[in-house]
Write a protein that holds these residues in place. Structure first.
Motif, PDB file in Angstrom:
ATOM      1  N   ARG A  81      39.308  30.485  36.407  1.00  0.00           N
ATOM      2  CA  ARG A  81      38.144  31.136  37.006  1.00  0.00           C
ATOM      3  C   ARG A  81      38.080  32.632  36.710  1.00  0.00           C
ATOM      4  O   ARG A  81      37.036  33.251  36.865  1.00  0.00           O
ATOM      5  N   LYS A  83      38.308  34.213  33.865  1.00  0.00           N
ATOM      6  CA  LYS A  83      37.878  34.615  32.517  1.00  0.00           C
ATOM      7  C   LYS A  83      36.600  35.449  32.532  1.00  0.00           C
ATOM      8  O   LYS A  83      36.544  36.517  31.937  1.00  0.00           O
ATOM      9  N   THR A  84      35.582  34.978  33.202  1.00  0.00           N
ATOM     10  CA  THR A  84      34.300  35.686  33.149  1.00  0.00           C
ATOM     11  C   THR A  84      34.287  36.921  34.040  1.00  0.00           C
ATOM     12  O   THR A  84      33.711  37.942  33.677  1.00  0.00           O
ATOM     13  N   LYS A  85      34.916  36.831  35.195  1.00  0.00           N
ATOM     14  CA  LYS A  85      34.898  37.960  36.124  1.00  0.00           C
ATOM     15  C   LYS A  85      35.641  39.166  35.558  1.00  0.00           C
ATOM     16  O   LYS A  85      35.242  40.308  35.773  1.00  0.00           O
ATOM     17  N   LEU A  87      35.876  40.113  32.491  1.00  0.00           N
ATOM     18  CA  LEU A  87      35.294  40.717  31.291  1.00  0.00           C
ATOM     19  C   LEU A  87      34.791  42.130  31.556  1.00  0.00           C
ATOM     20  O   LEU A  87      34.559  42.892  30.621  1.00  0.00           O
TER      21      LEU A  87
END
Length: 199
Positions: A81, A83-85, A87
């Protein structure tokens, strides 16, 4: 011994050898740092400052992305979870390179076609040295900022993988680290702002 310290010692020893050789062969007055500064074209100093600004800024951004990206990928193995946060840390590192490019564009606006006849004036020397030291200052600030943001982003990713509530707390520290690059940008604008264009 690291490569940096080896090259530093080599440069120092070679400078001492050349200086002593010139001193003992009746040409010691040729070893003049002031004449080197004045004989080098102010245009060259300005271009070296712009190049240093971009180079150091991009190295800082790349280094920060390297540090941060490896931790994001490593932490994503345990907690996909994040990975996107996380960035946002990569984006902060990219902003460091953008700061350097902004200053390079502002400084390059002062580089114009010149008349070689009246080129070595006080105004041109001031512009050349201001662009040089402004570029060095911005570049080094962004190099340090990129590493700072990368290390903090790495910590944010690993903390987020362990406990999701820690992400925002570490992100605040990362934002303060990112402001260092903005300080460098402001200092570069102040240094180069008083320099007149080459004309």
């Amino acid at each position: 011994m690291s490569l940096f310290s080896t090259s530093l010692w080599t440069t120092t020893v070679m400078s001492i050898i050349v200086g002593l050789y010139m001193l003992f062969h009746n040409s010691g007055e040729s070893f003049d740092f002031g004449s080197f500064l004045l004989d080098t074209s102010p245009y060259t100093w300005g271009l070296l400052g712009i190049a240093s600004c971009v180079a150091f800024g991009i190295i800082g951004a790349a280094w920060g992305i390297f540090i941060c990206g490896t931790s994001i990928l490593g932490g994503a193995v345990k907690a996909p979870r994040i990975k996107t946060k996380n960035l946002i840390s990569i984006i902060f590192c990219e902003v460091v390179a953008i700061y350097s490019l902004i200053i390079a564009i502002v400084f390059s606006a002062k580089i114009n076609d010149i008349n070689p006849a009246g080129f070595y004036t006080k105004s041109h020397y001031y512009t050349g040295f201001a662009l040089f030291w402004g570029g060095i200052t911005v570049g080094l600030c962004n190099l340090i900022c990129g590493v700072c943001v990368g290390i903090t982003g790495s910590s944010a990713a690993l903390a987020d993988a362990q406990d999701a509530s820690l992400f925002v707390k570490v992100l605040v520290v990362e934002i303060f680290g990112s402001v260092l690059g903005l300080f460098g940008l402001i200092v570069g604008l102040l240094i180069g702002g008083k320099a007149s264009d080459f004309s």
